[in-house]
Every structure is written in structure tokens, then in C-alpha cells.
Design a protein around this motif. Structure first.
Motif, PDB file in Angstrom:
ATOM      1  N   MET A   1     -32.666  36.925  86.064  1.00 32.23           N
ATOM      2  CA  MET A   1     -33.615  36.119  85.343  1.00 32.23           C
ATOM      3  C   MET A   1     -33.415  36.358  83.854  1.00 32.23           C
ATOM      4  O   MET A   1     -33.162  37.478  83.425  1.00 32.23           O
ATOM      5  N   TYR A   2     -33.546  35.311  83.062  1.00 30.33           N
ATOM      6  CA  TYR A   2     -33.362  35.395  81.616  1.00 30.33           C
ATOM      7  C   TYR A   2     -34.597  34.867  80.896  1.00 30.33           C
ATOM      8  O   TYR A   2     -35.274  33.962  81.383  1.00 30.33           O
ATOM      9  N   TRP A   3     -34.844  35.453  79.729  1.00 26.01           N
ATOM     10  CA  TRP A   3     -35.968  35.033  78.899  1.00 26.01           C
ATOM     11  C   TRP A   3     -35.533  34.975  77.443  1.00 26.01           C
ATOM     12  O   TRP A   3     -34.614  35.673  77.032  1.00 26.01           O
ATOM     13  N   TYR A  23     -40.451  33.198  76.803  1.00 25.21           N
ATOM     14  CA  TYR A  23     -40.129  31.895  77.366  1.00 25.21           C
ATOM     15  C   TYR A  23     -39.084  32.069  78.465  1.00 25.21           C
ATOM     16  O   TYR A  23     -38.113  32.799  78.273  1.00 25.21           O
ATOM     17  N   PRO A  24     -39.247  31.401  79.613  1.00 28.54           N
ATOM     18  CA  PRO A  24     -38.222  31.493  80.662  1.00 28.54           C
ATOM     19  C   PRO A  24     -36.998  30.670  80.275  1.00 28.54           C
ATOM     20  O   PRO A  24     -37.103  29.700  79.532  1.00 28.54           O
ATOM     21  N   SER A  46     -45.461  25.633  75.857  1.00 29.99           N
ATOM     22  CA  SER A  46     -46.149  26.768  76.451  1.00 29.99           C
ATOM     23  C   SER A  46     -45.168  27.887  76.781  1.00 29.99           C
ATOM     24  O   SER A  46     -44.000  27.639  77.061  1.00 29.99           O
ATOM     25  N   ALA A  47     -45.672  29.089  76.739  1.00 29.70           N
ATOM     26  CA  ALA A  47     -44.874  30.276  77.032  1.00 29.70           C
ATOM     27  C   ALA A  47     -45.427  30.947  78.285  1.00 29.70           C
ATOM     28  O   ALA A  47     -46.534  30.639  78.732  1.00 29.70           O
ATOM     29  N   LEU A  48     -44.650  31.892  78.827  1.00 29.25           N
ATOM     30  CA  LEU A  48     -45.142  32.675  79.963  1.00 29.25           C
ATOM     31  C   LEU A  48     -46.252  33.618  79.526  1.00 29.25           C
ATOM     32  O   LEU A  48     -47.108  33.983  80.307  1.00 29.25           O
ATOM     33  N   GLY A  49     -46.198  34.037  78.278  1.00 30.28           N
ATOM     34  CA  GLY A  49     -47.187  34.966  77.743  1.00 30.28           C
ATOM     35  C   GLY A  49     -46.593  35.734  76.588  1.00 30.28           C
ATOM     36  O   GLY A  49     -45.617  35.309  75.977  1.00 30.28           O
ATOM     37  N   THR A  50     -47.183  36.882  76.304  1.00 32.67           N
ATOM     38  CA  THR A  50     -46.686  37.738  75.233  1.00 32.67           C
ATOM     39  C   THR A  50     -46.405  39.123  75.790  1.00 32.67           C
ATOM     40  O   THR A  50     -46.935  39.510  76.831  1.00 32.67           O
ATOM     41  N   LEU A  51     -45.566  39.854  75.070  1.00 31.86           N
ATOM     42  CA  LEU A  51     -45.175  41.195  75.467  1.00 31.86           C
ATOM     43  C   LEU A  51     -45.162  42.063  74.214  1.00 31.86           C
ATOM     44  O   LEU A  51     -44.431  41.759  73.266  1.00 31.86           O
ATOM     45  N   PRO A  52     -45.974  43.119  74.169  1.00 31.84           N
ATOM     46  CA  PRO A  52     -45.991  43.971  72.978  1.00 31.84           C
ATOM     47  C   PRO A  52     -44.611  44.568  72.695  1.00 31.84           C
ATOM     48  O   PRO A  52     -43.934  45.051  73.607  1.00 31.84           O
ATOM     49  N   VAL A  53     -44.190  44.504  71.456  1.00 37.53           N
ATOM     50  CA  VAL A  53     -42.903  45.059  71.051  1.00 37.53           C
ATOM     51  C   VAL A  53     -42.828  46.535  71.431  1.00 37.53           C
ATOM     52  O   VAL A  53     -41.782  47.018  71.877  1.00 37.53           O
ATOM     53  N   SER A  54     -43.925  47.254  71.319  1.00 32.36           N
ATOM     54  CA  SER A  54     -43.944  48.691  71.609  1.00 32.36           C
ATOM     55  C   SER A  54     -43.668  49.020  73.070  1.00 32.36           C
ATOM     56  O   SER A  54     -43.332  50.152  73.398  1.00 32.36           O
ATOM     57  N   ARG A  55     -43.772  48.038  73.969  1.00 36.92           N
ATOM     58  CA  ARG A  55     -43.535  48.282  75.394  1.00 36.92           C
ATOM     59  C   ARG A  55     -42.087  48.107  75.801  1.00 36.92           C
ATOM     60  O   ARG A  55     -41.716  48.409  76.928  1.00 36.92           O
TER      61      ARG A  55
END
Length: 69
Positions: A1-3, A23-24, A46-55
Motif C-alpha cells: 500500500m502506498y500513501w 492520501y491513498p 478529501s484525505a484519509l486523515g492526519t498523522l503526527p510527524v512525531s509518530r
């Protein structure tokens, strides 16, 4: 899977946000270059969501893979 992990510079903050917008990407029907060009020219609504850079923990090249901590 790529994003696509997008983190655009915010002029009002004078910095980058602390989260990526996710984004997928479907590479089965498209080349990576065409996917990135289309994303740049006409960003998805629309996006799948957000992901904190720190994670995120990137591999040494910061390109091949990452782990979400």
C-alpha cells in the motif's frame, strides 16, 4: 500500500504543521510520477486523515519505508 504524506509550509505559522495529511495512492493503474503530478495539479478533496510527524520513524534513506510508533 502506498500513501502521499503531505506537509505544506504554512505562511501564517511561518513553519510546517506538526502532522502529515495522508492520501491513498493507487499505483496499479498509474505510474508514481503521474500520481504525484496529478496530486500536485489537482489535490484530492478529501484525505484519509492526519498523522503526527512525531509518530513516524523513517528508514535511514527516508524514502523506502517508515514505521508508525
Amino acid at each position: 500500500m502506498y500513501w502521499i504524506l503531505e506537509s505544506l509550509f504554512d505562511d501564517t505559522l511561518d513553519d510546517y504543521p506538526d502532522a502529515y495529511t495522508v492520501y491513498p495512492v493507487d499505483l496499479e493503474e498509474n505510474s508514481l510520477l503521474s500520481v504525484l503530478q496529478r496530486h500536485h495539479d489537482d489535490p484530492p478533496a478529501s484525505a484519509l486523515g492526519t498523522l503526527p510527524v512525531s509518530r513516524l520513524i523513517f528508514d535511514p534513506t527516508t524514502r523506502a519505508s517508515f514505521e508508525i510508533a
